[in-house]
Design a protein around this motif. Structure first.
Motif, short mmCIF file in Angstrom:
data_model
loop_
_atom_site.label_atom_id
_atom_site.label_comp_id
_atom_site.label_asym_id
_atom_site.label_seq_id
_atom_site.Cartn_x
_atom_site.Cartn_y
_atom_site.Cartn_z
N THR A 11 0.87 -1.18 0.00
CA THR A 11 0.00 0.00 0.00
C THR A 11 0.91 1.23 0.00
O THR A 11 2.01 1.20 0.57
CB THR A 11 -0.91 0.06 1.24
N ASP A 48 -4.83 18.56 0.72
CA ASP A 48 -5.72 17.48 0.29
C ASP A 48 -4.99 16.71 -0.80
O ASP A 48 -5.44 16.62 -1.92
CB ASP A 48 -7.05 18.06 -0.19
N GLU A 49 -3.88 16.15 -0.39
CA GLU A 49 -3.00 15.51 -1.35
C GLU A 49 -3.23 14.00 -1.29
O GLU A 49 -3.41 13.45 -0.20
CB GLU A 49 -1.56 15.80 -0.88
N PRO A 50 -3.20 13.31 -2.43
CA PRO A 50 -3.36 11.85 -2.36
C PRO A 50 -2.20 11.21 -1.60
O PRO A 50 -1.07 11.70 -1.66
CB PRO A 50 -3.32 11.41 -3.83
N VAL A 51 -2.49 10.14 -0.90
CA VAL A 51 -1.43 9.41 -0.20
C VAL A 51 -0.65 8.59 -1.22
O VAL A 51 -1.19 7.71 -1.87
CB VAL A 51 -2.02 8.47 0.88
N THR A 52 0.62 8.95 -1.39
CA THR A 52 1.54 8.12 -2.17
C THR A 52 2.72 7.86 -1.26
O THR A 52 2.89 8.57 -0.25
CB THR A 52 2.02 8.83 -3.45
N LEU A 68 -3.92 11.89 8.27
CA LEU A 68 -4.60 11.37 7.08
C LEU A 68 -6.10 11.52 7.20
O LEU A 68 -6.66 11.58 8.31
CB LEU A 68 -4.26 9.88 6.88
N SER A 69 -6.76 11.57 6.05
CA SER A 69 -8.23 11.65 6.01
C SER A 69 -8.81 10.37 6.60
O SER A 69 -8.11 9.36 6.69
CB SER A 69 -8.68 11.80 4.56
N SER A 71 -10.59 8.20 5.28
CA SER A 71 -10.48 7.05 4.36
C SER A 71 -9.02 6.65 4.13
O SER A 71 -8.75 5.69 3.40
CB SER A 71 -11.14 7.42 3.04
N ASP A 73 -6.77 7.78 2.35
CA ASP A 73 -6.17 7.89 1.02
C ASP A 73 -5.74 9.32 0.68
O ASP A 73 -5.24 9.58 -0.40
CB ASP A 73 -7.13 7.34 -0.05
N ARG A 74 -5.97 10.26 1.60
CA ARG A 74 -5.53 11.65 1.39
C ARG A 74 -4.75 12.11 2.62
O ARG A 74 -5.05 11.69 3.74
CB ARG A 74 -6.72 12.62 1.24
#
Ligand SMILES: Nc1ncnc2c1ncn2[C@@H]1O[C@H](COP(=O)(O)OP(=O)(O)OP(=O)(O)O)[C@@H](O)[C@H]1O
Length: 227
Positions: A11, A48-52, A68-69, A71, A73-74
């Motif tokens: 992930t 509000d950046e995507p999680v990478t 993190l958000s 969910s 993923d952000r």
């Protein structure tokens, strides 16, 4: 939240955390929040950046925590100072780890602390904590469990009825233990998962990979008192 699945190898979140560990950086990552947690955060800025993996690593270059958000993923906040009120006894590490333990105890949300000094990754959840191993370390643990399970499997035909019951109980325990490890290992654990299913069915045990993914948890004797 199945936190072991959320933190599985492969992930972006776990890969980012492992980059931080490998590069000798430190980090404090709060896995989700809700609006009631507002008072917990001070300063920093909303993003509000995507999680990478790279975004997680980059955020760790700054002081403070990454939030993190819900969910996961952000990235919702960076460079945030956390001020939890829960009181927990000081464990290993300094303020970063104590803050992680206090936040987790207060909010119930999982918090990951990566130690810059020790290159150790600790997950705090509620009043419990769990050391997240490297992929190699986790594989070694899985190998040990699987070797014990394979030995029971191979010897099953030659043990007497009385001994068999005890061996089956042991096999059940091993299957339960390895289940969570395999969830955390991610895609690389699939072949072993099917081996477990085969062993379980040969031994006549009902077993399927679970969603529960238990943690071998080292419980902190923590109070969750808020002054
Ligand atoms: N309340 C807090 N909120 C956000 N970040 C914090 C907080 N406390 C500590 N940190 C972060 O942790 C960093 C390291 O702090 P400190 O060395 O005291 O922690 P530590 O638990 O010993 O961690 P390490 O094992 O990485 O040294 C700080 O520079 C800061 O970025």
């Amino acid at each position: 939240m199945n936190v072991r699945a959320a933190l599985a190898f492969g992930t972006p979140l776990r890969e980012g955390i492992e980059l931080i560990r490998q590069q000798g950086l430190g980090a404090l990552v709060v896995l989700g929040y809700d609006r009631h947690d507002g008072k917990l955060f001070e300063g920093g800025h909303a993003t509000d950046e995507p999680v990478t993996d790279e975004a997680i690593r980059r955020a760790a270059l700054n002081d403070g925590a990454t939030v993190l958000s819900p969910s996961l993923d952000r990235i919702a906040r960076e460079r945030t100072f956390l001020r939890p009120q829960a009181i927990v006894p000081a464990g290993a590490g300094g303020t970063r780890h104590l803050t992680a333990a206090r936040c987790a105890a207060q909010t119930g949300r999982p918090v990951v602390a990566v130690s810059e000094e020790r290159q150790a990754v600790t997950l705090y959840r509620g009043t419990e904590r769990y050391l997240l191993l490297t992929a190699l370390g986790l594989r070694a643990v899985i190998d040990d469990v699987m070797n014990a399970l394979r030995a029971i499997h191979v010897q099953d035909a030659i043990v007497g009825d009385q001994a068999r019951q005890g061996r089956l109980d042991e096999a059940r325990g091993l299957l339960r233990e390895v289940d969570g490890h395999l969830v955390e290992l991610g895609a690389a654990g699939r072949i072993i998962t099917s081996e477990c299913a085969t062993i379980a069915s040969t031994l006549g045990l009902a077993w399927a990979p679970s969603d529960v993914a238990p943690f071998p948890i080292h419980t902190e004797k923590a109070t969750t008192k808020i002054p």
